[in-house]
Scaffold this motif. Structure first.
Motif, PDB file in Angstrom:
ATOM      1  N   LEU A  74      58.213 -13.502   4.526  1.00  0.00           N
ATOM      2  CA  LEU A  74      57.581 -14.582   3.754  1.00  0.00           C
ATOM      3  C   LEU A  74      56.066 -14.476   3.832  1.00  0.00           C
ATOM      4  CD1 LEU A  74      57.789 -17.137   2.066  1.00  0.00           C
ATOM      5  CD2 LEU A  74      57.891 -18.445   4.203  1.00  0.00           C
ATOM      6  N   ARG A  75      55.555 -14.224   5.032  1.00  0.00           N
ATOM      7  CA  ARG A  75      54.109 -14.070   5.200  1.00  0.00           C
ATOM      8  C   ARG A  75      53.589 -12.898   4.373  1.00  0.00           C
ATOM      9  NH1 ARG A  75      50.968 -10.866   7.983  1.00  0.00           N
ATOM     10  NH2 ARG A  75      48.955 -11.559   8.736  1.00  0.00           N
ATOM     11  N   LEU A  76      54.334 -11.799   4.370  1.00  0.00           N
ATOM     12  CA  LEU A  76      53.915 -10.635   3.596  1.00  0.00           C
ATOM     13  C   LEU A  76      53.922 -10.913   2.093  1.00  0.00           C
ATOM     14  CD1 LEU A  76      55.612  -7.680   5.489  1.00  0.00           C
ATOM     15  CD2 LEU A  76      53.174  -8.170   5.294  1.00  0.00           C
ATOM     16  N   CYS A  77      54.943 -11.622   1.625  1.00  0.00           N
ATOM     17  CA  CYS A  77      55.005 -11.949   0.192  1.00  0.00           C
ATOM     18  C   CYS A  77      53.836 -12.848  -0.213  1.00  0.00           C
ATOM     19  CB  CYS A  77      56.330 -12.617  -0.139  1.00  0.00           C
ATOM     20  SG  CYS A  77      57.720 -11.472  -0.074  1.00  0.00           S
ATOM     21  N   LEU A  78      53.539 -13.844   0.615  1.00  0.00           N
ATOM     22  CA  LEU A  78      52.402 -14.720   0.327  1.00  0.00           C
ATOM     23  C   LEU A  78      51.083 -13.953   0.397  1.00  0.00           C
ATOM     24  CD1 LEU A  78      53.458 -17.950   2.245  1.00  0.00           C
ATOM     25  CD2 LEU A  78      53.403 -17.595  -0.225  1.00  0.00           C
ATOM     26  N   LEU A  79      50.958 -13.088   1.390  1.00  0.00           N
ATOM     27  CA  LEU A  79      49.750 -12.280   1.532  1.00  0.00           C
ATOM     28  C   LEU A  79      49.516 -11.436   0.281  1.00  0.00           C
ATOM     29  CD1 LEU A  79      47.484 -10.965   3.382  1.00  0.00           C
ATOM     30  CD2 LEU A  79      49.215  -9.267   3.918  1.00  0.00           C
ATOM     31  N   TRP A  80      50.561 -10.774  -0.197  1.00  0.00           N
ATOM     32  CA  TRP A  80      50.387  -9.910  -1.363  1.00  0.00           C
ATOM     33  C   TRP A  80      50.199 -10.697  -2.650  1.00  0.00           C
ATOM     34  CZ3 TRP A  80      48.795  -5.186  -1.884  1.00  0.00           C
ATOM     35  CH2 TRP A  80      48.798  -4.381  -0.767  1.00  0.00           C
ATOM     36  N   ALA A  81      50.734 -11.906  -2.726  1.00  0.00           N
ATOM     37  CA  ALA A  81      50.455 -12.760  -3.893  1.00  0.00           C
ATOM     38  C   ALA A  81      48.978 -13.138  -3.932  1.00  0.00           C
ATOM     39  CB  ALA A  81      51.330 -14.008  -3.855  1.00  0.00           C
ATOM     40  N   VAL A  82      48.410 -13.437  -2.776  1.00  0.00           N
ATOM     41  CA  VAL A  82      46.982 -13.769  -2.716  1.00  0.00           C
ATOM     42  C   VAL A  82      46.134 -12.536  -3.000  1.00  0.00           C
ATOM     43  CG1 VAL A  82      45.134 -14.615  -1.210  1.00  0.00           C
ATOM     44  CG2 VAL A  82      47.357 -15.735  -1.188  1.00  0.00           C
ATOM     45  N   VAL A  83      46.526 -11.387  -2.461  1.00  0.00           N
ATOM     46  CA  VAL A  83      45.789 -10.143  -2.731  1.00  0.00           C
ATOM     47  C   VAL A  83      45.800  -9.843  -4.228  1.00  0.00           C
ATOM     48  CG1 VAL A  83      45.827  -7.631  -2.411  1.00  0.00           C
ATOM     49  CG2 VAL A  83      46.103  -9.137  -0.446  1.00  0.00           C
ATOM     50  N   ALA A  84      46.947  -9.992  -4.869  1.00  0.00           N
ATOM     51  CA  ALA A  84      47.033  -9.747  -6.314  1.00  0.00           C
ATOM     52  C   ALA A  84      46.128 -10.712  -7.084  1.00  0.00           C
ATOM     53  CB  ALA A  84      48.478  -9.886  -6.777  1.00  0.00           C
ATOM     54  N   SER A  85      46.067 -11.951  -6.656  1.00  0.00           N
ATOM     55  CA  SER A  85      45.192 -12.930  -7.313  1.00  0.00           C
ATOM     56  C   SER A  85      43.723 -12.590  -7.119  1.00  0.00           C
ATOM     57  CB  SER A  85      45.470 -14.335  -6.772  1.00  0.00           C
ATOM     58  OG  SER A  85      46.786 -14.710  -7.050  1.00  0.00           O
ATOM     59  N   VAL A  86      43.352 -12.175  -5.910  1.00  0.00           N
ATOM     60  CA  VAL A  86      41.957 -11.816  -5.638  1.00  0.00           C
ATOM     61  C   VAL A  86      41.545 -10.600  -6.463  1.00  0.00           C
ATOM     62  CG1 VAL A  86      40.406 -10.917  -3.845  1.00  0.00           C
ATOM     63  CG2 VAL A  86      41.880 -12.868  -3.353  1.00  0.00           C
ATOM     64  N   VAL A  87      42.399  -9.596  -6.518  1.00  0.00           N
ATOM     65  CA  VAL A  87      42.096  -8.401  -7.315  1.00  0.00           C
ATOM     66  C   VAL A  87      41.965  -8.776  -8.790  1.00  0.00           C
ATOM     67  CG1 VAL A  87      43.041  -6.196  -8.117  1.00  0.00           C
ATOM     68  CG2 VAL A  87      43.096  -6.769  -5.693  1.00  0.00           C
ATOM     69  N   SER A  88      42.834  -9.632  -9.260  1.00  0.00           N
ATOM     70  CA  SER A  88      42.788 -10.059 -10.658  1.00  0.00           C
ATOM     71  C   SER A  88      41.501 -10.825 -10.962  1.00  0.00           C
ATOM     72  CB  SER A  88      44.012 -10.909 -10.974  1.00  0.00           C
ATOM     73  OG  SER A  88      44.067 -11.206 -12.336  1.00  0.00           O
ATOM     74  N   LEU A  89      41.107 -11.717 -10.071  1.00  0.00           N
ATOM     75  CA  LEU A  89      39.854 -12.461 -10.273  1.00  0.00           C
ATOM     76  C   LEU A  89      38.647 -11.523 -10.252  1.00  0.00           C
ATOM     77  CD1 LEU A  89      40.526 -15.659  -8.153  1.00  0.00           C
ATOM     78  CD2 LEU A  89      40.385 -15.489 -10.646  1.00  0.00           C
ATOM     79  N   TYR A  90      38.676 -10.526  -9.383  1.00  0.00           N
ATOM     80  CA  TYR A  90      37.592  -9.549  -9.358  1.00  0.00           C
ATOM     81  C   TYR A  90      37.519  -8.796 -10.688  1.00  0.00           C
ATOM     82  CZ  TYR A  90      35.025  -5.282  -8.611  1.00  0.00           C
ATOM     83  OH  TYR A  90      34.140  -4.249  -8.761  1.00  0.00           O
ATOM     84  N   GLU A  91      38.659  -8.389 -11.202  1.00  0.00           N
ATOM     85  CA  GLU A  91      38.667  -7.646 -12.465  1.00  0.00           C
ATOM     86  C   GLU A  91      38.127  -8.499 -13.614  1.00  0.00           C
ATOM     87  OE1 GLU A  91      39.037  -4.534 -12.986  1.00  0.00           O
ATOM     88  OE2 GLU A  91      39.685  -4.011 -10.977  1.00  0.00           O
ATOM     89  N   ILE A  92      38.440  -9.791 -13.607  1.00  0.00           N
ATOM     90  CA  ILE A  92      37.900 -10.695 -14.635  1.00  0.00           C
ATOM     91  C   ILE A  92      36.383 -10.794 -14.502  1.00  0.00           C
ATOM     92  CG2 ILE A  92      37.814 -13.109 -15.369  1.00  0.00           C
ATOM     93  CD1 ILE A  92      40.842 -13.217 -14.754  1.00  0.00           C
ATOM     94  N   ALA A  93      35.897 -10.963 -13.265  1.00  0.00           N
ATOM     95  CA  ALA A  93      34.449 -11.056 -13.047  1.00  0.00           C
ATOM     96  C   ALA A  93      33.755  -9.746 -13.419  1.00  0.00           C
ATOM     97  CB  ALA A  93      34.173 -11.416 -11.585  1.00  0.00           C
ATOM     98  N   ALA A  94      34.364  -8.618 -13.075  1.00  0.00           N
ATOM     99  CA  ALA A  94      33.774  -7.320 -13.421  1.00  0.00           C
ATOM    100  C   ALA A  94      33.750  -7.118 -14.931  1.00  0.00           C
ATOM    101  CB  ALA A  94      34.556  -6.196 -12.747  1.00  0.00           C
ATOM    102  N   ASP A  95      34.785  -7.580 -15.609  1.00  0.00           N
ATOM    103  CA  ASP A  95      34.825  -7.479 -17.066  1.00  0.00           C
ATOM    104  C   ASP A  95      33.712  -8.320 -17.701  1.00  0.00           C
ATOM    105  OD1 ASP A  95      35.879  -6.602 -19.535  1.00  0.00           O
ATOM    106  OD2 ASP A  95      36.981  -8.492 -19.741  1.00  0.00           O
ATOM    107  N   LEU A  96      33.503  -9.511 -17.175  1.00  0.00           N
ATOM    108  CA  LEU A  96      32.404 -10.343 -17.679  1.00  0.00           C
ATOM    109  C   LEU A  96      31.056  -9.684 -17.417  1.00  0.00           C
ATOM    110  CD1 LEU A  96      33.430 -14.000 -16.837  1.00  0.00           C
ATOM    111  CD2 LEU A  96      32.905 -13.069 -19.078  1.00  0.00           C
TER     112      LEU A  96
END
Length: 166
Positions: A74-96
């Motif tokens: 469960l901890r690993l699944c939550l960790l990777w969900a947050v990692v995926a969100s952080v990477v996605s937010l970075y990609e949005i900021a980099a695109d801007l």
């Protein structure tokens, strides 16, 4: 065998933030460096595809290692969900940022934000899934490998305690 030590909530939270930060930074570094290492900087499409391939591959490999090493699924699944969100937010900021700097850019951040805002949710979901799906596969494979290795070591221990070889 010593009993496990109690870990304070503050230490557990700090560890979760550190784990998330290290994984996201590693994935983003791989995605940014891989196209540069290929040497073909003239073709933007090839560079983008190489970055996406390396991002997905790195997520798969790191999650596989996580699945092998750690038991708390469960901890690993939550960790990777947050990692995926952080990477996605970075990609949005980099695109801007890319939309307002360099050739063919918009004259201001306000104009870029107005245009890019329409596809914000789609971009977030795309990049989040692009990290989360390979990570889920890696976690699953890692869990299977962990279970198989434990079963093998148990059977070898039982065989050794039963008298060794035939």
């Amino acid at each position: 065998m010593t009993p496990p030590r109690a870990v304070s909530p503050a230490r557990r939270a700090a560890r979760a933030v550190l784990d998330t930060t290290l994984r996201a930074a590693a994935l983003l570094a791989v995605a940014e460096v891989a196209p540069i290492l290929t040497g073909d900087t003239d073709d933007a499409l090839a560079g983008g595809l190489m970055a996406m391939f390396s991002l997905a591959t790195a997520a798969l490999v790191v999650a596989l290692l996580d699945g092998i090493r750690q038991r708390d699924r469960l901890r690993l699944c939550l960790l990777w969900a947050v990692v995926a969100s952080v990477v996605s937010l970075y990609e949005i900021a980099a695109d801007l940022w890319r939309s307002t700097h360099g050739p063919g850019s918009y004259p201001s951040l306000e104009i870029a934000w107005t245009i890019e805002r329409a596809d914000l949710l789609g971009t977030f979901v795309f990049f989040a899934l692009f990290v989360a799906v390979p990570a889920a596969v890696g976690l699953g494979l890692g869990a299977v490998i962990r279970m198989c290795s434990r079963a093998t070591s148990r059977s070898l221990d039982a065989h050794a305690s039963a008298g060794g070889t035939r």
